[in-house]
Design an enzyme around this catalytic site. Structure first.
Site, PDB file in Angstrom:
ATOM      1  N   CYS A   1      41.019  51.292  42.421  1.00  0.00           N
ATOM      2  CA  CYS A   1      42.427  51.670  42.521  1.00  0.00           C
ATOM      3  C   CYS A   1      42.670  53.046  41.893  1.00  0.00           C
ATOM      4  CB  CYS A   1      43.304  50.630  41.819  1.00  0.00           C
ATOM      5  SG  CYS A   1      45.077  51.047  41.840  1.00  0.00           S
TER       6      CYS A   1
ATOM      7  N   ILE B   1      49.480  40.017  30.981  1.00  0.00           N
ATOM      8  CA  ILE B   1      50.925  39.869  31.102  1.00  0.00           C
ATOM      9  C   ILE B   1      51.359  38.627  30.335  1.00  0.00           C
ATOM     10  CG2 ILE B   1      52.883  39.671  32.670  1.00  0.00           C
ATOM     11  CD1 ILE B   1      51.122  40.763  34.893  1.00  0.00           C
TER      12      ILE B   1
ATOM     13  N   SER C   1      36.381  35.790  41.630  1.00  0.00           N
ATOM     14  CA  SER C   1      36.866  35.196  40.378  1.00  0.00           C
ATOM     15  C   SER C   1      37.068  33.698  40.521  1.00  0.00           C
ATOM     16  CB  SER C   1      38.182  35.868  39.954  1.00  0.00           C
ATOM     17  OG  SER C   1      37.952  37.203  39.561  1.00  0.00           O
TER      18      SER C   1
ATOM     19  N   LEU D   1      49.548  43.659  39.077  1.00  0.00           N
ATOM     20  CA  LEU D   1      50.645  44.494  38.643  1.00  0.00           C
ATOM     21  C   LEU D   1      50.093  45.874  38.293  1.00  0.00           C
ATOM     22  CD1 LEU D   1      53.755  44.468  37.719  1.00  0.00           C
ATOM     23  CD2 LEU D   1      52.750  44.477  35.423  1.00  0.00           C
TER      24      LEU D   1
ATOM     25  N   ASP E   1      49.787  33.001  30.966  1.00  0.00           N
ATOM     26  CA  ASP E   1      48.854  32.705  32.045  1.00  0.00           C
ATOM     27  C   ASP E   1      48.388  31.248  32.090  1.00  0.00           C
ATOM     28  OD1 ASP E   1      47.179  33.357  34.210  1.00  0.00           O
ATOM     29  OD2 ASP E   1      45.479  33.652  32.880  1.00  0.00           O
TER      30      ASP E   1
ATOM     31  N   ASP F   1      36.156  42.827  39.106  1.00  0.00           N
ATOM     32  CA  ASP F   1      37.086  43.935  38.893  1.00  0.00           C
ATOM     33  C   ASP F   1      37.099  44.930  40.048  1.00  0.00           C
ATOM     34  OD1 ASP F   1      38.190  43.294  36.407  1.00  0.00           O
ATOM     35  OD2 ASP F   1      36.538  44.208  35.300  1.00  0.00           O
TER      36      ASP F   1
ATOM     37  N   LYS G   1      34.892  24.243  40.121  1.00  0.00           N
ATOM     38  CA  LYS G   1      34.199  23.328  39.214  1.00  0.00           C
ATOM     39  C   LYS G   1      32.965  22.697  39.862  1.00  0.00           C
ATOM     40  CE  LYS G   1      37.444  24.374  36.452  1.00  0.00           C
ATOM     41  NZ  LYS G   1      37.184  25.520  35.537  1.00  0.00           N
TER      42      LYS G   1
ATOM     43  N   CYS H   1      47.467  53.872  50.829  1.00  0.00           N
ATOM     44  CA  CYS H   1      46.134  53.604  50.280  1.00  0.00           C
ATOM     45  C   CYS H   1      45.685  52.172  50.595  1.00  0.00           C
ATOM     46  CB  CYS H   1      46.148  53.809  48.772  1.00  0.00           C
ATOM     47  SG  CYS H   1      44.578  53.467  47.956  1.00  0.00           S
TER      48      CYS H   1
END
Length: 307
Positions: free
Chosen positions: A246, A166, A213, A155, A131, A240, A220, A188
Site C-alpha cells: 500500500c 484499533i 491470516s 483502516l 478486537d 501483511d 482450527k 490504485c
C-alpha cells in the site's frame, strides 16, 4: 468553553498521554449501511469457519445495545509498525505479532482511560473493546475521522498508513464529534493485485475464507486445503502483503510502545529452529505473544504447509 468541549479535549489529551497515537469520536448510532454489508458478507460464507461472526448481530451494528444509554464511540489507534525486520530466510510472521499480545496492552490502557474520565468528569459509564467483541471498529474509526477503509479492508490514516491497532471505548457521555474521513485510495489496485490467494474479491471486501491470516490463525482444522498449496509466500502466521504494497504505508513510522518490541526469536529464528522448537519452549517463549492463539500445533501445521 462548554462542559462537552472541555470533556472532549480532556479525553483526547489523556489518550495521548497513555500512548495512543490518534483519537476520534463519533455519535453512537445504529450502523444501517454496515448492517447490510455484514449481512451480505455472512450470507456469502466469507467468514469461513469463524461462526462467532454470526453471533450478536444486533450488538455489532448498534453500540447502544452494548452500553446502556450510549452517546459516544471513542476510537483510538495505536501504532505497531516495527523498526526491525525478520531474517529474510525465516517463515514470515505478520508485524502485529512481533511483540506482546496487543489485547493485554490495550485493554490496560482503556481501563486507565475510563478510570481517569470517571475521576475527573464524574459518573461516566462505558466499556472498552479490543478486537474481541461485537464491534465494527473500522467503521467507527472512519466515522470519527481517523481514516478510511481501504480496498484491502484495512483502516488507512492519511498521514500514518495502516499499521495500527484499533481500540473502541463506548460511553454514555455526550461529546464533540469528529467528521468522517474521505477515501483516498483513488484508482490504485496494488493490494488487490498483490493478494496471494485472491482474498480481496472486490475493493473493500475481504473473503475471509480465502485469506492467509484465516488459514494460519483462525482455522482450527489440522488440514489446510490443497488448493492453497504454494500460495502462502512463506507466511507462517498472518499476512501483511496487502499492507506492505500500500503506497500510504510509506508514511509508517516505528512505534514507541515498549511492549511491542519484537521477541528476539521472532526476528532471529531460522526455519530449522522453528521446526525443532519443542512445545514447552514454545509456551515459554510466546506466553505473552499473539502466536499463542494458534497454539503450538497450529504453528507446526503452518510450517509443514509452507515448507
Amino acid at each position: 468553553m462548554t462542559p462537552t468541549e472541555k470533556n472532549t479535549i480532556f479525553i483526547k489529551q489523556q489518550a495521548a498521554a497513555l500512548g495512543f497515537d490518534h483519537c476520534g469520536i463519533a455519535r453512537a448510532v445504529q450502523l444501517d449501511d454496515d448492517a447490510r454489508r455484514l449481512e451480505q458478507w455472512l450470507h456469502k460464507g466469507m467468514h469461513g469457519t469463524m461462526r462467532y461472526m454470526e453471533n450478536y448481530f444486533d450488538k455489532r451494528i448498534d453500540p447502544r445495545k452494548l452500553v446502556d444509554d450510549a452517546q459516544s464511540v471513542i476510537t483510538l489507534l495505536l501504532n505497531y509498525y516495527p523498526e526491525q525486520e525478520q531474517r529474510p530466510d525465516a517463515p514470515r510472521i505478520a508485524k502485529y505479532a512481533y511483540g506482546q499480545d496487543y489485547h493485554e496492552v490495550i485493554r490496560a490502557k482503556l481501563n486507565t482511560l475510563l478510570l481517569r474520565m470517571q475521576e475527573t468528569i464524574g459518573a461516566v459509564h462505558g466499556r472498552g473493546f479490543v478486537d474481541s467483541a461485537p464491534v465494527l471498529e473500522r467503521s467507527w474509526a472512519q466515522r470519527s475521522g481517523l481514516g478510511w477503509i481501504g480496498k484491502n479492508g484495512n483502516l488507512i490514516h492519511k498521514q500514518a498508513g495502516s499499521f495500527f491497532f484499533i481500540a473502541t471505548l463506548i460511553t454514555d457521555l455526550p461529546l464533540e464529534y469528529d467528521s468522517p474521513a474521505g477515501d483516498y485510495c483513488g484508482n490504485c489496485t496494488r493490494c488487490l493485485d498483490a493478494c496471494p490467494t485472491g482474498a480481496l474479491v472486490q475493493p473493500g471486501v475481504v473473503d475471509g475464507s480465502r485469506c492467509i491470516s484465516y488459514y494460519t490463525i483462525e482455522l482450527k482444522e489440522m488440514l489446510i486445503p490443497d488448493t492453497m498449496q504454494g500460495r502462502f509466500e512463506q507466511w507462517m502466521f498472518g499476512c501483511d502483503t496487502c499492507q506492505d504494497v500500500c503506497p500510504w504505508n510509506r508514511f509508517s513510522k516505528p512505534h514507541s510502545t515498549p511492549e511491542f518490541r519484537p521477541i528476539p526469536e521472532i526476528l532471529n529464528f531460522s526455519t530449522r529452529e522453528w521446526e525443532t522448537l519443542t512445545e514447552d519452549a514454545f509456551r515459554e517463549i510466546f506466553r505473552h505473544s499473539p502466536l499463542k492463539r494458534t497454539k503450538f500445533r497450529g504453528i507446526q501445521r503452518n510450517l509443514k504447509f509452507i515448507s
